[in-house]
Design an enzyme around this catalytic site. Structure first.
Site, short mmCIF file in Angstrom:
data_model
loop_
_atom_site.label_atom_id
_atom_site.label_comp_id
_atom_site.label_asym_id
_atom_site.label_seq_id
_atom_site.Cartn_x
_atom_site.Cartn_y
_atom_site.Cartn_z
N ASP A 245 106.64 7.59 -23.21
CA ASP A 245 105.99 7.27 -21.94
C ASP A 245 105.88 5.73 -21.81
OD1 ASP A 245 104.42 8.96 -19.69
OD2 ASP A 245 103.30 7.12 -20.06
N TYR A 395 100.55 1.31 -13.35
CA TYR A 395 101.75 1.70 -12.60
C TYR A 395 102.05 0.69 -11.50
CZ TYR A 395 101.94 6.22 -14.91
OH TYR A 395 102.07 7.22 -15.85
N HIS A 452 106.89 16.23 -23.57
CA HIS A 452 106.57 14.83 -23.34
C HIS A 452 105.57 14.27 -24.35
CE1 HIS A 452 106.26 11.27 -20.79
NE2 HIS A 452 104.96 11.33 -20.88
#
Length: 476
Positions: A245, A395, A452
């Site tokens: 990630d 982000y 993930h």
């Protein structure tokens, strides 16, 4: 005249005797310089920064001390949580909707009931404190990390420093099950002790117990620089890196920033940046003749049907990303105020990012891979630190400065790299595509299961692959 012509001829030959070698050396030197410059490894400028409140102090050195840290709780904190949990409102789910519309509210009520009546935060705080925690101030903000050293090192064996970096919506807690496998591998049947690690797991600034930046612009490059400074402050000159990630993006930049310090880079998710004409051709031909474009049968199985797996599935799973990359504070206001909303927002990712088929389960398949104690402990790290807003801002900062995350592809990664490709990862990147960015892939493993959150879900598989990679690098 004959005598003079001989003198001039001698002088000319003497000049040639000097000039020709000089010219040859000059041309040769330029050729060598050109060849070397062609193969010179590009790097990302390390730079510097200040993320503390107010102006950077003009005088005085930053406090470089490393301070022991403990996670604590209080009756007031727990009472406030219970008060909010008891007053939550729910909207009934659509019939047979499972997790197709997001977190199923019928199952959410069961999770909240467990959270309120059975989950013991004080006990989980003790679990979190079983590893040594520290804080240190870097570029004006307090950086939290855990640092776990092996209890036993076989004679003559070097301990390998390993920095492991989490992502969103995870935390340093993701690594709690893999740490003992890496620091005491022989005890857990992982190897004979030839590879032993000491593990450093920092919290990304703005996540958990690392202080949030007070200024705009804090991205993965700033994080990479801070983590290099952290490792240097701990006394390490060379070290291994591991991430998935955001952790993958951060550690890859660390490898591009100071390649001389990075012995090896191990990733369980990779970013490949821009997709040009060559990639389009590879995708089209790969559906029919995968071997022609360097795809294996397993690559083809994981990649096709391409539109379904790389467009529809990705669109379905990335709505959060657009919100967080544009207006993170708006959604963050509600998440920071409601523990129930926060849990639904975070835990939904632990459902479909672990296994896409969990969309079809009424409980999102959450308890098939994790315990509610584990899941809620991760949520609590965000809740008690009020860090959900600062975590999702990451982000916006990254995508504003690098919209398609193509900085990696512009520079390339040249340090020895290991890739663990888990089958339920959001997207699959074949080795042949990864090589366009990661120029020195030492190991590429098709993992048999897992998604993930690899360290959290399949710690032994991931640990085995890390050990396998590091062993190969050490033998180079």
């Amino acid at each position: 005249e004959t005598f003079l012509s001989r003198i001039r001829s001698f002088e000319y030959s003497q000049r040639n005797a000097v000039l020709v070698p000089v010219a040859t050396l000059g041309v040769g030197g330029m050729l060598v310089y050109w060849l070397r410059s062609r193969h010179k490894i590009k790097t990302i400028e390390m730079g510097d920064g200040w993320w503390g409140s107010g102006e950077r102090p003009l005088k005085g050195k930053e406090d470089e001390s490393i301070r022991p840290f403990r996670i604590e709780t209080s009756d007031k904190e727990i009472e406030d949580l219970h008060y909010r949990l008891e007053r939550a409102r729910y909207t009934p789910p659509l019939e047979e909707a499972a997790f197709h519309y997001g977190f199923n509210s019928s199952y959410l009520q069961k999770v909240v009931a467990y959270w309120r009546n059975q989950f013991d935060w004080r006990k989980q705080v003790e679990v979190l404190n079983k590893y040594p925690h520290f804080q240190t101030t870097i570029e004006g903000i307090n950086i939290h990390f855990i640092h776990v050293k092996p209890s036993y090192v076989p004679h003559g064996k070097a301990v390998q420093p390993l920095l492991m970096v989490h992502g969103w919506p995870g935390s340093f807690y993701e690594f709690y099950k893999i740490i003992p496998l890496l620091t005491e591998p022989a005890r857990h049947g992982l190897n004979e002790g030839d590879i032993v690690f000491e593990v450093i797991c920092p919290s990304i600034p703005g996540y958990g117990f690392s202080e949030a930046p007070h200024k705009q612009g804090f991205d993965s490059i700033a994080t990479a620089r801070i983590f290099h400074k952290l490792m240097n402050r701990l006394g390490f000159k060379e070290y291994y890196l591991q991430g998935g990630d955001w952790g993958s993006h951060i550690t890859s930049i660390m490898a591009q920033m100071l390649p001389q310090s990075v012995k090896g880079l191990h990733l369980n998710l990779i970013f490949v940046g821009k997709q040009g004409l060559g990639r389009m051709i590879s995708v089209v031909l790969g559906a029919y003749v995968p071997w022609l474009v360097g795809l294996t049968r397993e690559d083809a199985r994981r990649t096709y049907p391409f539109i379904q797996k790389n467009v529809y599935d990705l669109l379905r799973e990335s709505g959060y990303l657009h919100i967080q990359a544009t207006k993170p504070d708006t959604a963050g206001c509600g998440l920071n105020d409601s523990p129930v909303g926060l849990a639904a927002y975070i835990l939904e990712k632990f459902s479909t990012w672990t296994d896409k088929s969990f969309l079809n389960k009424d409980n999102g398949g959450l308890e098939s891979k994790y315990s509610l104690d584990e899941l809620l402990t991760n949520v609590m790290i965000y809740w008690v630190t009020s860090s959900i807003v600062s975590s999702v801002r990451f982000y916006k900062e990254n995508i504003t400065s690098d919209p398609d995350l193509s900085a990696l592809s512009r520079v390339g990664v040249y340090v020895p790299t290991g890739i663990a490709a888990f089958p339920q990862e959001i997207v699959h990147t074949p080795r042949v595509w990864a090589k366009q960015i990661f120029k020195n892939i030492i190991t590429y493993s098709y993992m048999p299961r897992g998604g993930h959150f690899a360290a959290f879900e399949e710690p032994k598989l991931l640990a085995q692959d890390i050990v396998h990679f590091v062993r190969k690098v050490e033998q180079l």
